[in-house]
Design a protein around this motif. Structure first.
Motif, mmCIF file in Angstrom:
data_model
loop_
_atom_site.group_PDB
_atom_site.id
_atom_site.type_symbol
_atom_site.label_atom_id
_atom_site.label_comp_id
_atom_site.label_asym_id
_atom_site.label_seq_id
_atom_site.Cartn_x
_atom_site.Cartn_y
_atom_site.Cartn_z
ATOM 1 N N THR A 195 12.310 50.746 44.527
ATOM 2 C CA THR A 195 13.425 50.961 43.587
ATOM 3 C C THR A 195 14.626 51.424 44.416
ATOM 4 O O THR A 195 14.908 52.628 44.484
ATOM 5 N N PRO A 196 15.340 50.503 45.031
ATOM 6 C CA PRO A 196 16.366 50.893 46.013
ATOM 7 C C PRO A 196 17.720 51.265 45.428
ATOM 8 O O PRO A 196 18.710 51.312 46.155
ATOM 9 N N LEU B 70 22.488 52.654 47.792
ATOM 10 C CA LEU B 70 21.280 52.012 48.294
ATOM 11 C C LEU B 70 20.407 53.059 48.966
ATOM 12 O O LEU B 70 20.890 53.869 49.769
ATOM 13 N N VAL B 71 19.120 53.071 48.628
ATOM 14 C CA VAL B 71 18.151 53.902 49.348
ATOM 15 C C VAL B 71 17.078 52.976 49.912
ATOM 16 O O VAL B 71 16.688 52.000 49.276
ATOM 17 N N ASP C 215 13.896 44.209 61.700
ATOM 18 C CA ASP C 215 14.426 45.399 61.024
ATOM 19 C C ASP C 215 15.763 45.079 60.350
ATOM 20 O O ASP C 215 16.051 45.588 59.249
ATOM 21 N N ALA C 216 16.578 44.232 60.984
ATOM 22 C CA ALA C 216 17.854 43.832 60.374
ATOM 23 C C ALA C 216 17.603 43.022 59.104
ATOM 24 O O ALA C 216 18.284 43.198 58.082
ATOM 25 N N ALA C 217 16.622 42.135 59.159
ATOM 26 C CA ALA C 217 16.288 41.327 57.980
ATOM 27 C C ALA C 217 15.748 42.217 56.858
ATOM 28 O O ALA C 217 16.020 41.973 55.667
ATOM 29 N N VAL D 214 19.714 45.291 50.827
ATOM 30 C CA VAL D 214 21.113 45.147 50.429
ATOM 31 C C VAL D 214 21.249 44.097 49.326
ATOM 32 O O VAL D 214 21.994 44.276 48.357
ATOM 33 N N VAL D 215 20.518 42.981 49.469
ATOM 34 C CA VAL D 215 20.532 41.945 48.424
ATOM 35 C C VAL D 215 20.021 42.527 47.104
ATOM 36 O O VAL D 215 20.581 42.275 46.028
#
Length: 430
Positions: free
Chosen positions: A275-276, A334-335, A348-350, A356-357
């Motif tokens: 749940t970001p 965003l969390v 890690d970037a992906a 973020v999406v």
């Protein structure tokens, strides 16, 4: 005791294009008296007015009469038609009409009612009310009933607001649909298959009035219609009609509406069942001013470090006025709780991109839900450029990343039309 009588008029016969309804009624020797109300089935009015059209495809005729689709389920459509009525199939009828034709509703049912009323006055010298009726289904209720789609000389609504009930309680919202009640009473004696398209009500002369409004006044306006669309249509309209609103009225924002929008936001998809999303709601003027003042100072400092002129800085800072002028702000954050760490820079970037999406999906849900609550909004990215400042002013955990801010309020003006965008222009098929 108050009472009334209702009966159907026999002997009207088949109605043909060009017939005069008033003359046909008068020819039956109806024994009408001043104060009577005639209930005339719209089908015979349509026939007399030549509203019979050739149509091998009834759906095409429905399309032609439709202004707006309210709801659709399979082949059934509930639509708003040219007369402003919300009903099944736009009122296009394929029954009791020659094969290969369909019957449309009268083009102006109120005008049709006026013509019949005036014709009866000329033919019989009586002052009667006239209601043109049609059969409707109703939300939440099984079965059909007749309602008024046109009226002349009848008080179609009885507005009791401002009065009191038998116990002295104030009436604040009671408006009785008198014309619809009369239409339903007439249908009890006309029936759907009895060949009796006209009924008379006697004993309610108080509802007959020379200056009464037509039945069009009974159509609820869009601004007051809480059930304007079906489910899928409401979702589609909320998405397509959402606009960025930059000017707001002083009307307060209902915090409950914003919380309902947050509840919609957190139904967005997210990776790993996480749940970001977090939403910081700035409901007090003090909290909004503190945040925006601190952000402005940080922004000005950044622009000066970039060597921007004071004139350029002032122009850029003015762009943030949309947040300052809004009566309510929300800061989506965003969390990354529940994210995976791979120890590989690419992976890690992906991983972060996935979150973020998901945050963006939540913000979009939020904006659409606000539109559904009839609130205007504008998503502004500014908090992303001074996250430390935002976290400090709002006392947020270090792990919360502000993802812009949303200005919320009631739009000061209707948004401008969006240039049309064809979905096909954004599609590639492989």
């Amino acid at each position: 005791m108050p009472s009334y009588r209702v009966w159907a008029l026999p002997g009207l016969g088949e109605v043909l294009p060009g017939d005069n309804i008033a003359k046909l009624i008068a020819a039956t020797s109806p024994g009408l008296a001043d104060g009577d109300v005639l209930l005339v089935t719209s089908k015979i009015v349509s026939k007399a007015e030549g509203r019979i059209v050739e149509a091998t495809d009834r759906e095409a005729a429905i399309d032609a009469e439709t202004v707006r689709v309210v709801a659709r389920r399979g082949p059934l459509r509930i639509v708003e038609n040219r007369q402003g009525l919300v009903m099944a199939a736009a009122g296009v009828d394929a029954s009791n009409t020659p094969v290969g034709t369909v019957l449309l509703l009268p083009a102006d049912p109120d005008a049709s009612a006026r013509a019949i009323r005036e014709g009866l006055r000329d033919e019989l010298g009586v002052d009667v009310g006239v209601i043109v009726t049609d059969t409707f289904g109703r939300p939440w209720r099984t079965g059909l009933t007749d309602v008024a789609i046109g009226a002349a000389g009848v008080r179609v609504l009885d507005d009791l607001r401002g009065g009191t009930d038998a116990y002295g309680n104030p009436l604040g919202s009671t408006v009785v649909a008198t014309a619809d009640e009369l239409a339903a009473a007439g249908d009890l004696v006309k029936g759907k298959a009895n060949g009796l398209p006209v009924a008379v009500v006697r004993g309610l002369a108080h509802v007959v009035a020379e200056d009464a409004e037509g039945a069009r006044s009974m159509v609820r306006g869009a601004a007051d219609d809480m059930f304007r669309l079906g489910t899928s249509e409401a979702v589609r309209e909320a998405v397509t009609q959402r606009r960025t609103v930059r000017e707001f009225t002083d009307e307060p924002v209902d915090g409950g509406a914003v919380r309902r929008a947050v509840a919609a936001a957190v139904t967005a998809p997210a990776p790993h069942h996480t749940t970001p999303w977090r939403f910081v709601l700035l409901e007090s003027p003090t909290s909004r001013v503190r945040l925006l003042d601190a952000m402005r100072e940080a922004w000005i400092a950044d622009l000066r470090r970039d060597g921007k002129s004071e004139e350029s800085i002032a122009k850029r800072v003015r762009r943030g006025d949309v947040l300052r002028n809004a009566p309510y702000l929300a800061v989506p954050c965003l969390v990354m709780d529940g994210s995976h760490t791979y120890g590989d820079e690419r992976r890690d970037a992906a991983e972060r991109e996935m979150f973020v999406v998901a945050a963006g999906a939540g913000v979009q849900n939020f904006l659409v839900a606000l539109a559904g609550e009839r609130l205007g909004s504008a998503w502004v990215s500014s908090t992303m450029f001074c996250r430390e400042v935002v976290r400090d002013v709002l006392s947020l955990p270090a792990s919360w990343d502000p993802m812009g801010a949303v200005a919320i309020g009631h739009a000061a003006a209707a948004p401008k039309a969006r240039p049309p965008r064809e979905g096909e222009s954004f599609i590639e098929v492989r």
